[in-house]
Design an enzyme around this catalytic site. Structure first.
Site, PDB file in Angstrom:
ATOM      1  N   ARG A  91       0.666  -1.155  -0.133  1.00  0.00           N
ATOM      2  CA  ARG A  91      -0.067  -0.022   0.155  1.00  0.00           C
ATOM      3  C   ARG A  91       0.879   1.313  -0.037  1.00  0.00           C
ATOM      4  NH1 ARG A  91      -2.752   2.990   4.560  1.00  0.00           N
ATOM      5  NH2 ARG A  91      -4.319   4.239   3.466  1.00  0.00           N
ATOM      6  N   HIS A 137      -3.145  11.173   1.056  1.00  0.00           N
ATOM      7  CA  HIS A 137      -2.687  10.703   2.245  1.00  0.00           C
ATOM      8  C   HIS A 137      -2.290  12.195   2.761  1.00  0.00           C
ATOM      9  CE1 HIS A 137      -1.477   7.385   5.105  1.00  0.00           C
ATOM     10  NE2 HIS A 137      -1.180   8.453   5.584  1.00  0.00           N
ATOM     11  N   GLU A 183      -7.999   8.583   5.870  1.00  0.00           N
ATOM     12  CA  GLU A 183      -8.281   9.032   7.343  1.00  0.00           C
ATOM     13  C   GLU A 183      -9.118  10.470   7.200  1.00  0.00           C
ATOM     14  OE1 GLU A 183      -5.432   8.572  10.261  1.00  0.00           O
ATOM     15  OE2 GLU A 183      -5.309   6.517  10.154  1.00  0.00           O
ATOM     16  N   ASN A 332      -8.282   1.993   9.495  1.00  0.00           N
ATOM     17  CA  ASN A 332      -6.972   1.998   9.956  1.00  0.00           C
ATOM     18  C   ASN A 332      -7.223   1.769  11.634  1.00  0.00           C
ATOM     19  OD1 ASN A 332      -5.896   2.593   7.635  1.00  0.00           O
ATOM     20  ND2 ASN A 332      -5.329   4.506   7.943  1.00  0.00           N
ATOM     21  N   TYR A 334      -5.454   1.239  15.199  1.00  0.00           N
ATOM     22  CA  TYR A 334      -4.147   1.308  16.117  1.00  0.00           C
ATOM     23  C   TYR A 334      -4.402   0.724  17.565  1.00  0.00           C
ATOM     24  CZ  TYR A 334      -1.565   3.168  12.332  1.00  0.00           C
ATOM     25  OH  TYR A 334      -1.047   3.287  10.918  1.00  0.00           O
ATOM     26  N   GLU A 407      -4.163  -0.232   7.857  1.00  0.00           N
ATOM     27  CA  GLU A 407      -3.333   0.229   8.672  1.00  0.00           C
ATOM     28  C   GLU A 407      -3.467  -0.366  10.095  1.00  0.00           C
ATOM     29  OE1 GLU A 407      -2.135   4.326   9.184  1.00  0.00           O
ATOM     30  OE2 GLU A 407      -2.547   4.606   7.039  1.00  0.00           O
ATOM     31  N   GLU A 474       7.205  10.543  10.913  1.00  0.00           N
ATOM     32  CA  GLU A 474       5.764  10.228  11.586  1.00  0.00           C
ATOM     33  C   GLU A 474       5.109  11.551  12.009  1.00  0.00           C
ATOM     34  OE1 GLU A 474       3.268   8.670  12.972  1.00  0.00           O
ATOM     35  OE2 GLU A 474       4.039   7.431  11.652  1.00  0.00           O
ATOM     36  N   TRP A 475       4.647  12.650  10.969  1.00  0.00           N
ATOM     37  CA  TRP A 475       4.056  13.737  11.107  1.00  0.00           C
ATOM     38  C   TRP A 475       4.623  14.345  12.153  1.00  0.00           C
ATOM     39  CZ3 TRP A 475       1.873  13.676   6.389  1.00  0.00           C
ATOM     40  CH2 TRP A 475       1.198  12.552   5.935  1.00  0.00           C
TER      41      TRP A 475
HETATM   42  C1  BGC Z   1      -1.793   7.392   9.411  1.00  0.00           C
HETATM   43  C2  BGC Z   1      -0.363   7.252   9.313  1.00  0.00           C
HETATM   44  C3  BGC Z   1       0.577   7.327  10.368  1.00  0.00           C
HETATM   45  C4  BGC Z   1       0.026   6.375  11.436  1.00  0.00           C
HETATM   46  C5  BGC Z   1       0.893   6.339  12.730  1.00  0.00           C
HETATM   47  C6  BGC Z   1      -2.129   6.937  10.725  1.00  0.00           C
HETATM   48  O1  BGC Z   1      -3.133   7.716  11.180  1.00  0.00           O
HETATM   49  O2  BGC Z   1      -2.555   7.085   8.336  1.00  0.00           O
HETATM   50  O3  BGC Z   1       0.269   7.773   8.190  1.00  0.00           O
HETATM   51  O4  BGC Z   1       2.066   7.072  10.045  1.00  0.00           O
HETATM   52  O5  BGC Z   1      -1.196   6.854  11.707  1.00  0.00           O
HETATM   53  O6  BGC Z   1       0.836   7.651  13.353  1.00  0.00           O
END
Ligand code: BGC
Length: 530
Positions: A91, A137, A183, A332, A334, A407, A474-475
């Site tokens: 991806r 993105h 997102e 996504n 986490y 993700e 990482e943003w």
């Molecule tokens: C984003 C990714 C980011 C990941 C971890 C997600 O919300 O799509 O770009 O790296 O979070 O922070």
């Protein structure tokens, strides 16, 4: 320490054949996070190029992604690394301003940008890997931000569709899976409610208006997505035969004060509505979730009589385009959080106050919802809650299409935890055995297996992409945390080295057992099948 989401005394024994044969397994990245080459080959600036330079104080290590991990120049080697990992799907996202430097077709296409992605797609397929492509993105061409404030204007819809059309036309002969937008929640919330992401409006930003802007942006994001989806159906689907989806993100939530606390139980509903439902309900019914309809228009500090604060409603024509505008739902996932009811959130106004909840990793007793990836991390290991979330989505939205987990991953701290001041970097040898990441991926795979078992007639989850292929930008955290299955040596020519978790992905992508004795020849099974 015991965590609410503790699950197994030992690792689940997951095998490839626990999943449907057609399930997609892969790893992911996004353009801005990995490509670098910010000004090479006629690429235009995007809003993250500008944001990171203009507000270095908003990035934890004041860094930017001008070079990132140099995927643009290391592409061929990286495809070999993917091949070594045995993944069948990769991806990635396209950089809009690399393809259309001014954001619009009428300002010219970049043949260099288009060539780069053509070469990448060809290289992947020549190595047995299918591209799974996200169009957007977060890295909007800055020209569109300058011209009409990007997603704050409905003009974005036409420009997004023509950009999508260029991509379908140029790459769609080979690309069979497209995600329109990654997102939308994070783009609207972080960019316009709290101002921590580009374009950095909301929060402290004087020009932003967190009362109205996040809602306007959400409206335009959804219309842009729907228009691109319909474009594909009308002009490309018959010939290219691909699938187009959207990727939403959310945590799962539990009541902070327990299930007896009525207010916190309500807050769980608000949290899910203001993150996931904000986009999913319009995709289902063409309307905003009830709680958003109720709270987003109530008087607040900046709009004491509520007069200027209203929600844009979708017209009948827009609804027609929007409802069911996805062939698969990207998700996504986490982590999970506790949700606590908040009547009024003090100085914060707008979206944050409207949502009437505060999320946290610990409940009223101080108990963590799941094991944190490292002290202070926002990622808690909550795999059971993924099952709950999948069932919640299926039931609440009467979902008929499949979900692809686009993700799922956990970060490692780049620096030693006991030395916050001097920032001593952990070396590769200290990081490569990443037991938390291993456990994290295994448990989530097991959660998917369990969720699919609940729906034997048609698997609910049809794909899983571990985040991320390699460490990257990482943003707002810059390069301070590492999500990669491959370690990147930031001090030494950005060399890549595999972590143990990359072996795990290799095993599940092919046909071997996920757990068990390490294989002597990791690729032998894959080769035999071919
Ligand atoms: C984003 C990714 C980011 C990941 C971890 C997600 O919300 O799509 O770009 O790296 O979070 O922070």
């Amino acid at each position: 320490m015991a965590f609410e989401s503790d699950q197994y005394s030992s690792d689940p024994n997951i095998k490839r054949h626990d999943f449907p044969p057609e399930i997609m397994f892969g790893v992911g990245t996004s353009a801005y996070q990995v490509e670098g080459a910010w000004n090479l080959d006629t690429k235009g600036m995007n809003i993250w190029d500008v944001f990171a330079k203009r507000y270095p104080e908003k990035i934890l290590d004041s860094s930017d992604a001008c070079v990132a991990v140099d995927f643009y120049n290391k592409m061929k080697d990286d495809v070999q690394l993917l091949k070594k990992m045995g993944v069948k799907y990769f991806r990635l996202s396209l950089s809009w301003s690399r393809i259309l430097p001014g954001g619009k077709v009428c300002l010219g296409k970049s043949s260099e940008g288009i060539n780069f992605y053509n070469n990448l797609i060809d290289e992947l397929q020549a190595n047995g890997i299918e591209p799974f492509i996200t169009l957007f993105h977060w890295d909007l061409p800055n020209a569109l931000e300058e011209e009409y404030m990007g997603f704050l204007s409905s003009k974005i819809v036409d420009d997004f569709v023509t950009y999508a059309e260029v991509c379908f036309w140029e790459f769609g002969d080979r690309v069979k899976h497209w995600v329109t937008i990654n997102e939308p929640y994070h783009y609207a919330y972080s960019g316009y409610a709290v101002g921590t992401f580009a374009p950095g409006r909301g929060g402290e930003h004087q020009d932003g208006d967190p009362e109205t802007e996040p809602y306007i942006v959400a409206y335009n994001l959804l219309n842009a997505h729907a228009a691109a989806y319909r474009k594909y159906q009308e002009d490309f689907k018959d010939i290219q035969k691909g699938q187009v989806g959207i990727t939403l993100d959310t945590n799962y939530y539990k009541p902070y004060g327990g299930y007896d606390n009525e207010n916190d139980v309500k807050a769980v509903g608000y949290a899910l509505d203001f993150t996931f439902g904000w986009f999913m309900e319009p995709l289902r019914s063409g309307n905003w979730p009830k709680s958003i309809q109720e709270f987003a228009v109530t008087p607040s500090k900046h709009h004491p009589e509520g007069r200027e604060k209203y929600l844009l409603e979708f017209t009948d024509e827009q609804k027609k385009k929007l409802i069911n505008s996805y062939d698969f739902l990207g998700l996504n996932y986490y982590t999970s959080n506790y949700a606590q009811y908040v009547e009024y959130s003090g100085p914060s106004t707008g979206y944050v106050a409207d949502s009437h909840y505060a999320g946290s990793g610990r409940n009223y007793q101080g108990k963590y919802i799941g094991e944190p990836a490292f002290p202070d991390s926002w990622v808690y290991l909550c795999a059971n809650e993924l099952v709950d979330l999948l069932v919640y989505i299926k039931k609440t939205y009467k979902l008929e299409k499949s979900i692809i987990i686009t993700e799922n991953g956990a970060p490692q701290n780049r620096f030693k935890e006991d030395d916050k001041k001097n920032k001593i970097e952990k070396k590769y040898v200290e990081i490569r055995d990443d037991p938390f990441q291993l456990k994290y991926i295994q448990w989530h795979l097991d959660a998917i297996r369990r969720a699919n078992n609940l729906y034997p007639s048609k698997p609910l989850v049809m794909g899983y992409f571990a985040w991320s292929f390699m460490d990257s930008y990482e943003w707002r955290s810059g390069y301070t945390i590492r999500f990669g299955l491959n370690y990147v040596d930031y001090r030494n020519r950005l060399e890549r080295y595999p972590k143990k978790s990359s072996n795990l992905v290799q095993k599940v992508s092919s046909c071997a057992k996920v757990m068990g004795a390490p294989q002597k020849k990791p690729n032998s099974c894959y080769r035999r099948r071919r």
